[in-house]
Design a protein around this motif. Structure first.
Motif, PDB file in Angstrom:
ATOM      1  N   ALA A  64       3.517   1.517   3.255  1.00  0.00           N
ATOM      2  CA  ALA A  64       4.538   2.438   2.758  1.00  0.00           C
ATOM      3  C   ALA A  64       5.460   2.866   3.898  1.00  0.00           C
ATOM      4  O   ALA A  64       5.025   2.985   5.052  1.00  0.00           O
ATOM      5  N   PHE A  96     -13.793   0.308  -7.917  1.00  0.00           N
ATOM      6  CA  PHE A  96     -12.800   1.370  -8.095  1.00  0.00           C
ATOM      7  C   PHE A  96     -11.635   0.806  -8.892  1.00  0.00           C
ATOM      8  O   PHE A  96     -11.083  -0.239  -8.549  1.00  0.00           O
ATOM      9  N   VAL A  99       9.374  -7.658  -1.000  1.00  0.00           N
ATOM     10  CA  VAL A  99       8.208  -8.007  -1.827  1.00  0.00           C
ATOM     11  C   VAL A  99       8.622  -9.038  -2.881  1.00  0.00           C
ATOM     12  O   VAL A  99       7.905 -10.017  -3.138  1.00  0.00           O
ATOM     13  N   PHE A 156       0.299  15.485  -7.803  1.00  0.00           N
ATOM     14  CA  PHE A 156       0.271  15.076  -6.396  1.00  0.00           C
ATOM     15  C   PHE A 156       0.517  16.254  -5.461  1.00  0.00           C
ATOM     16  O   PHE A 156       1.307  16.163  -4.498  1.00  0.00           O
ATOM     17  N   GLU A 191       1.678  13.205 -13.002  1.00  0.00           N
ATOM     18  CA  GLU A 191       0.805  13.206 -11.833  1.00  0.00           C
ATOM     19  C   GLU A 191       1.380  14.248 -10.865  1.00  0.00           C
ATOM     20  O   GLU A 191       2.476  14.064 -10.339  1.00  0.00           O
ATOM     21  N   THR A 193       0.818  -1.224   0.000  1.00  0.00           N
ATOM     22  CA  THR A 193       0.000   0.000   0.000  1.00  0.00           C
ATOM     23  C   THR A 193       0.855   1.279   0.000  1.00  0.00           C
ATOM     24  O   THR A 193       1.993   1.274   0.467  1.00  0.00           O
ATOM     25  N   PRO A 194       0.282   2.387  -0.509  1.00  0.00           N
ATOM     26  CA  PRO A 194       0.998   3.660  -0.583  1.00  0.00           C
ATOM     27  C   PRO A 194       0.769   4.501   0.677  1.00  0.00           C
ATOM     28  O   PRO A 194      -0.016   4.125   1.545  1.00  0.00           O
ATOM     29  N   TRP A 195       1.429   5.657   0.711  1.00  0.00           N
ATOM     30  CA  TRP A 195       1.351   6.513   1.896  1.00  0.00           C
ATOM     31  C   TRP A 195       0.193   7.505   1.843  1.00  0.00           C
ATOM     32  O   TRP A 195      -0.105   8.142   2.846  1.00  0.00           O
ATOM     33  N   ASN A 196      -0.431   7.664   0.664  1.00  0.00           N
ATOM     34  CA  ASN A 196      -1.350   8.815   0.570  1.00  0.00           C
ATOM     35  C   ASN A 196      -2.691   8.579   1.269  1.00  0.00           C
ATOM     36  O   ASN A 196      -3.335   9.540   1.696  1.00  0.00           O
ATOM     37  N   LEU A 239       6.554  -4.747 -10.341  1.00  0.00           N
ATOM     38  CA  LEU A 239       5.948  -5.865  -9.602  1.00  0.00           C
ATOM     39  C   LEU A 239       5.158  -6.788 -10.537  1.00  0.00           C
ATOM     40  O   LEU A 239       5.126  -8.004 -10.330  1.00  0.00           O
ATOM     41  N   LEU A 295      -2.981   1.870  -9.848  1.00  0.00           N
ATOM     42  CA  LEU A 295      -1.776   2.652 -10.109  1.00  0.00           C
ATOM     43  C   LEU A 295      -2.084   4.147 -10.240  1.00  0.00           C
ATOM     44  O   LEU A 295      -3.099   4.624  -9.758  1.00  0.00           O
ATOM     45  N   SER A 318      11.749  -2.362   0.563  1.00  0.00           N
ATOM     46  CA  SER A 318      10.509  -2.845  -0.039  1.00  0.00           C
ATOM     47  C   SER A 318      10.756  -3.733  -1.253  1.00  0.00           C
ATOM     48  O   SER A 318      10.075  -4.742  -1.425  1.00  0.00           O
ATOM     49  N   THR A 360      -1.196  -1.145  -4.565  1.00  0.00           N
ATOM     50  CA  THR A 360      -1.617   0.222  -4.880  1.00  0.00           C
ATOM     51  C   THR A 360      -0.398   1.112  -4.748  1.00  0.00           C
ATOM     52  O   THR A 360       0.278   1.102  -3.722  1.00  0.00           O
ATOM     53  N   MET A 368      -6.279   2.567   1.963  1.00  0.00           N
ATOM     54  CA  MET A 368      -5.749   1.601   0.990  1.00  0.00           C
ATOM     55  C   MET A 368      -5.508   0.244   1.648  1.00  0.00           C
ATOM     56  O   MET A 368      -5.663  -0.801   1.018  1.00  0.00           O
TER      57      MET A 368
HETATM   58  P1  NAD Z   1       5.058   3.903  -4.655  1.00  0.00           P
HETATM   59  O1  NAD Z   1       4.788   3.136  -5.903  1.00  0.00           O
HETATM   60  O2  NAD Z   1       6.355   4.602  -4.532  1.00  0.00           O
HETATM   61  O3  NAD Z   1       4.955   2.943  -3.382  1.00  0.00           O
HETATM   62  C1  NAD Z   1       3.828   2.149  -3.133  1.00  0.00           C
HETATM   63  C2  NAD Z   1       4.223   0.991  -2.257  1.00  0.00           C
HETATM   64  O4  NAD Z   1       5.154   0.170  -2.954  1.00  0.00           O
HETATM   65  C3  NAD Z   1       4.911   1.387  -0.959  1.00  0.00           C
HETATM   66  O5  NAD Z   1       4.530   0.484   0.044  1.00  0.00           O
HETATM   67  C4  NAD Z   1       6.374   1.232  -1.296  1.00  0.00           C
HETATM   68  O6  NAD Z   1       7.173   1.001  -0.164  1.00  0.00           O
HETATM   69  C5  NAD Z   1       6.340   0.013  -2.177  1.00  0.00           C
HETATM   70  N1  NAD Z   1       7.456  -0.100  -3.109  1.00  0.00           N
HETATM   71  C6  NAD Z   1       8.228   0.877  -3.633  1.00  0.00           C
HETATM   72  N2  NAD Z   1       9.145   0.349  -4.458  1.00  0.00           N
HETATM   73  C7  NAD Z   1       8.954  -0.992  -4.461  1.00  0.00           C
HETATM   74  C8  NAD Z   1       9.583  -2.084  -5.123  1.00  0.00           C
HETATM   75  N3  NAD Z   1      10.584  -1.911  -5.957  1.00  0.00           N
HETATM   76  N4  NAD Z   1       9.112  -3.317  -4.891  1.00  0.00           N
HETATM   77  C9  NAD Z   1       8.087  -3.516  -4.053  1.00  0.00           C
HETATM   78  N5  NAD Z   1       7.442  -2.532  -3.404  1.00  0.00           N
HETATM   79  C10 NAD Z   1       7.883  -1.272  -3.604  1.00  0.00           C
HETATM   80  O7  NAD Z   1       3.822   4.888  -4.483  1.00  0.00           O
HETATM   81  P2  NAD Z   1       3.580   5.973  -3.340  1.00  0.00           P
HETATM   82  O8  NAD Z   1       4.498   7.119  -3.630  1.00  0.00           O
HETATM   83  O9  NAD Z   1       3.587   5.353  -2.006  1.00  0.00           O
HETATM   84  O10 NAD Z   1       2.065   6.395  -3.637  1.00  0.00           O
HETATM   85  C11 NAD Z   1       1.701   7.304  -4.598  1.00  0.00           C
HETATM   86  C12 NAD Z   1       1.267   6.614  -5.875  1.00  0.00           C
HETATM   87  O11 NAD Z   1       0.208   5.719  -5.600  1.00  0.00           O
HETATM   88  C13 NAD Z   1       0.700   7.588  -6.896  1.00  0.00           C
HETATM   89  O12 NAD Z   1       1.165   7.263  -8.172  1.00  0.00           O
HETATM   90  C14 NAD Z   1      -0.807   7.357  -6.800  1.00  0.00           C
HETATM   91  O13 NAD Z   1      -1.520   7.704  -7.952  1.00  0.00           O
HETATM   92  C15 NAD Z   1      -0.870   5.908  -6.525  1.00  0.00           C
HETATM   93  N6  NAD Z   1      -2.157   5.561  -5.916  1.00  0.00           N
HETATM   94  C16 NAD Z   1      -3.061   4.888  -6.667  1.00  0.00           C
HETATM   95  C17 NAD Z   1      -4.297   4.571  -6.135  1.00  0.00           C
HETATM   96  C18 NAD Z   1      -5.318   3.822  -6.940  1.00  0.00           C
HETATM   97  O14 NAD Z   1      -6.257   3.314  -6.330  1.00  0.00           O
HETATM   98  N7  NAD Z   1      -5.209   3.722  -8.250  1.00  0.00           N
HETATM   99  C19 NAD Z   1      -4.608   4.941  -4.824  1.00  0.00           C
HETATM  100  C20 NAD Z   1      -3.663   5.641  -4.075  1.00  0.00           C
HETATM  101  C21 NAD Z   1      -2.428   5.929  -4.645  1.00  0.00           C
END
Ligand code: NAD
Length: 487
Positions: free
Chosen positions: A186, A457, A222, A393, A391, A158-161, A246, A261, A218, A237, A166
């Motif tokens: 995240a 969604f 993963v 953000f 994007e 999951t992401p940080w936002n 991934l 994404l 990460s 996400t 999420m």
């Molecule tokens: P990110 O892709 O940098 O990280 C997301 C997750 O993946 C985090 O837990 C991170 O630690 C992990 N990660 C990073 N690199 C990795 C790797 N090489 N292997 C495995 N895991 C890894 O994204 P972010 O900066 O945390 O979040 C923002 C992004 O998320 C934006 O692009 C946003 O649009 C997207 N987002 C999409 C949705 C959706 O539902 N479509 C919802 C929320 C956020």
């Protein structure tokens, strides 16, 4: 609300890995720092899981899997329902925690907690309604029975936002379907994930069903889980860039994948739109979470006859926000999550202005601590500006004008993303026509918010694969089994 209250809430959150119901230090003892985006200072140190810890999470998920899959759906439903109730009861503390580590303003954080809780309520209801099918084979020779079984051990990234939402959008359907899970939150926001896991233990969740693995490594953790044949599902996400990496790994190991994404949402306003409604919708679509949302309106396309009035009104509304630490009462726009995000937003605005855009408000990084960026409205943005292809953000609204409906649709579709789009018009025929023509998984028609636990969604093109929420969100954690039977 003040900083002391925030510190007290943060101090109550466990900071170790959660594996098989136990709190553990990382195998190599490593920890990482979680920062307060409002000040840049340290909030907590959290255990940073290793590859061995990741495999230990899969071991724990494997041990818990047979019993959990065999649990009566009603029992799983009751645990999810209890989680919903506990989240609502503890909403204020959870909101403060989200504000502390993510930076978002308390009204947004409160909204996120309730939105997250609703995933637990919705999937508590869905857990007892997983249906199969039965039919007679067309040749009349036998019956076709179709069952939905838990897909197996699921890795949730999951992401940080939206640190709570999420996680909830994945945990609730996975558990409803009967899967056991490993959640990799995240690095910026692990505390919220750990708090939710604690709440679920209180709700009666058996050990090993939800394992939580914060980690600064990460990539390796993963990758190790995806290479483990016991892992059957990846639900990710995050950014399109990481999603692509991934997907390649999942592809190699043939792991079922759901990908939520990035986005680059167009926000279309036609001359005949109700301007008040369009501004109210734009404020939600652009400014929810300070613009740090995959659903954030990223490109405003406004028809020429209404464009000036729209820009003036949007600048007024965005300029009325109060910037400050998210956890301080009265703040309506918190800091961005980290320095990198803030610098990216600032760079995009500088480039656009250099290319001829005009900043009606905002446009400069304020002095002082914290990762703040002010509300910014850009007009006279050229249709080929970099800010329209990235994007953002952040709290920045670039406005481009258009003349015809066909031009609006063409502009909207000029992106590799296709998550959500917004359309404002009083003409229902046009609204539906444009909604159909836009390449996006979701459309807000005269509405600036689409997210709903009961709705599917997700995006098309490079915005992802699969859907979360709704009935689809649970089916994503099931495998279809077909039994051909003679009786
Ligand atoms: P990110 O892709 O940098 O990280 C997301 C997750 O993946 C985090 O837990 C991170 O630690 C992990 N990660 C990073 N690199 C990795 C790797 N090489 N292997 C495995 N895991 C890894 O994204 P972010 O900066 O945390 O979040 C923002 C992004 O998320 C934006 O692009 C946003 O649009 C997207 N987002 C999409 C949705 C959706 O539902 N479509 C919802 C929320 C956020």
């Amino acid at each position: 609300m003040n900083a002391t209250r925030m510190q007290k809430v943060v101090a109550g959150i466990p900071t170790r890995l959660i594996i098989g119901g136990e709190h553990r230090e990382a195998g190599d003892g490593a920890t990482f720092e979680v920062l307060d985006p409002a000040t840049g200072s340290s909030l907590a140190r959290v255990a940073s899981g290793t590859v061995d810890d990741a495999i230990a999470c899969v071991d724990a998920a494997e041990s818990a899997a047979p019993d959990w899959a065999a649990t009566a759906p009603r029992q799983r439903s009751d645990i999810l329902r209890r989680t919903y109730e506990l989240m609502v009861e503890r909403a204020e503390d959870l909101a403060v925690l989200i504000s502390a580590e993510n930076g978002k303003a308390l009204p947004d954080a409160r909204g996120e907690v309730l939105y997250s809780a609703e995933f637990f309520r919705w999937y508590a209801e869905e857990a007892v309604r997983v249906r199969g099918e039965i039919q007679t084979a067309p040749a009349g020779t036998n019956k076709i029975i179709v069952l939905r079984q838990p897909v197996g051990i699921a890795v949730l990234v999951t992401p940080w936002n939206f640190p709570a939402a999420m996680a909830a959008r994945k945990i609730a359907p996975a558990l409803a379907a009967g899967c056991t899970t490993v959640l990799k939150p995240a690095g910026e926001t692990p505390l919220t994930a750990l708090a939710i896991a604690e709440l679920m233990v209180e709700a009666g969740l058996p050990a090993g069903v939800l394992n939580v693995l914060p980690s600064r490594q990460s990539g390796p953790v993963v990758a190790a889980m995806l290479a483990d044949p016991r892992v059957r599902k990846l639900s990710f996400t995050g950014s399109t860039e990481v999603g692509r990496t991934l997907l390649n790994l999942a592809n190699e190991h043939i792991v079922n994948s759901s990908m939520e994404l990035g986005g680059n949402a167009p926000f279309l306003v036609f001359d005949d739109a109700d301007l008040d409604a369009a501004i109210a919708g734009a404020m939600v679509a652009k400014m929810r979470n300070g613009g740090e949302a995959c659903t954030a309106a990223n490109r405003f396309f406004v028809q020429k006859g209404i464009a000036d009035r729209f820009a003036v009104r949007l600048a007024e509304a965005m300029g009325g926000l109060r910037m400050g630490p998210g956890y301080v009462e009265g703040t309506t726009l918190g800091p961005l999550v980290n320095a990198k995000t803030r610098d990216k937003v600032a760079g995009l605005v500088e480039d656009a202005v250099r290319a001829g855009a005009r900043a009606r408000i905002g446009g400069t990084v304020p002095d002082g601590a914290g990762y703040y960026y002010p509300p910014t409205v850009l007009t006279e943005v050229t249709a080929d500006a970099g800010i329209l292809r990235t994007e953002i953000f952040g709290p920045v609204a670039p406005i481009v004008t258009f003349a015809t409906e066909a031009e609006a649709v063409e502009l909207a579709n000029q992106t590799e993303y296709g998550l959500v789009s917004y359309v404002y018009t009083a003409d229902l025929g046009r609204g539906l026509r444009v909604s159909e023509a836009i390449e996006a998984g979701m459309v807000g028609l005269n509405r600036g918010l689409v997210s709903d636990p009961a709705a599917p969604f997700g995006g098309v093109k490079e915005s992802g694969l699969g859907r979360e929420g709704g009935v689809e969100g649970l089916l994503a954690f099931t495998e279809t089994k077909y039994i051909a039977v003679d009786w």
